[in-house]
Design an enzyme around this catalytic site. Structure first.
Site, PDB file in Angstrom:
ATOM      1  N   HIS A 161     -70.017  10.414 117.510  1.00  0.00           N
ATOM      2  CA  HIS A 161     -70.243  11.004 118.707  1.00  0.00           C
ATOM      3  C   HIS A 161     -71.367  11.995 118.734  1.00  0.00           C
ATOM      4  CE1 HIS A 161     -66.100  10.047 120.045  1.00  0.00           C
ATOM      5  NE2 HIS A 161     -65.713  10.140 118.802  1.00  0.00           N
ATOM      6  N   ARG A 180     -73.100  19.576  95.449  1.00  0.00           N
ATOM      7  CA  ARG A 180     -74.312  19.741  94.777  1.00  0.00           C
ATOM      8  C   ARG A 180     -74.165  19.485  93.039  1.00  0.00           C
ATOM      9  NH1 ARG A 180     -76.166  20.320  98.752  1.00  0.00           N
ATOM     10  NH2 ARG A 180     -76.892  22.171 100.145  1.00  0.00           N
ATOM     11  N   LYS A 226     -74.103  18.703  86.857  1.00  0.00           N
ATOM     12  CA  LYS A 226     -74.061  18.454  85.554  1.00  0.00           C
ATOM     13  C   LYS A 226     -75.228  17.089  85.626  1.00  0.00           C
ATOM     14  CE  LYS A 226     -71.656  16.176  81.365  1.00  0.00           C
ATOM     15  NZ  LYS A 226     -70.514  15.978  80.718  1.00  0.00           N
TER      16      LYS A 226
END
Length: 239
Positions: A122, A184, A187
């Site tokens: 949308h 984010r 490792k």
């Protein structure tokens, strides 16, 4: 149920019926379905639109409460596709929705309840429009965790892992683990390590089939048709 009470002949017939159902009802709806596929409860897999392509040795697992849904709603003519490479694993509740194009490379695993989409579906101001669509790409050996969401325009690099519940709105580099909302990097993986992929599992399909047959026979040894029916009709504690 803590034990499968079916006799082996019943279990074998059930597995053959699953294969027949996938060939008869699902494969005609796809532009491509590679050899060696396994659909568990294929009657709970829903396909809409085209093209939808699955590579060789795909494993798709669906359940009554967690259907697997592949949907292509083109944003414009000639757009939209779902393409999944060889040795893919699709777990219960996975939804993949494409307006532009979603490409998933070999050996990718998508866990329970994950959602992958290449569109907003949308517009921000025009709620009647499809909104903006941008292609999604998952490179080889990517693992998408439980209930994660992968959004439009994202590329996830080779071998990377998206943690459970993560929401991916930016591209992910190769060989890393991402978590959170927005996802984010937490490792980095060692690219010099050897990654064992699903391709290794299917490296000898004939032997794998024999091993599964032997395992099924061992697990169901001693089961009888009468005993199975009795447990269905009159279950007791520990069944």
């Amino acid at each position: 149920m803590t034990k499968d009470h079916r006799p082996y002949v019943v279990k074998k017939a059930y597995l053959k019926f699953q294969k027949f159902y996938a060939r008869h009802f699902l494969r005609p709806q796809m532009d491509h379905l590679g050899p060696g596929f396994t659909f568990m409860r294929p009657w709970h897999v829903e396909l809409f639109g085209a093209p939808i392509r699955l590579g060789a040795y795909a494993t798709v697992i669906a359940t009554p409460d967690k259907k697997v849904r592949f949907s292509v709603w083109p944003a414009e003519a000639g757009k939209g596709h779902i393409t999944i490479g060889d040795y893919g694993l699709i777990c219960p509740g996975v939804r993949i929705s494409s307006a532009e194009g979603i490409t998933i490379a070999d050996n990718c695993m998508i866990a329970n309840g994950a959602y992958i989409t290449d569109s907003d579906w949308h517009g921000i101001y025009n709620r009647l429009s499809f909104g903006k669509a941008r292609a999604v790409t998952m490179e080889r050996n990517v693992w998408i965790g439980d209930s994660a969401i992968v959004c439009k325009g994202v590329t996830i690099g080779e071998n990377s892992i998206v943690g459970a519940g993560a929401i991916v709105v930016d591209s992910v580099p190769a060989n890393c683990v991402v978590v959170g909302n927005p996802a984010r990097v937490v490792k980095n993986l060692d690219p010099n390590e050897t990654f064992t992929t699903r391709a290794e599992f299917f490296s000898d399909p004939a032997r794998l089939a024999r091993d599964f047959m032997a395992w099924e026979q061992a697990m169901l040894r001693g089961n009888t048709l009468f005993g199975w029916l009795r447990h269905l009709l009159f279950p007791t504690r520990g069944d």
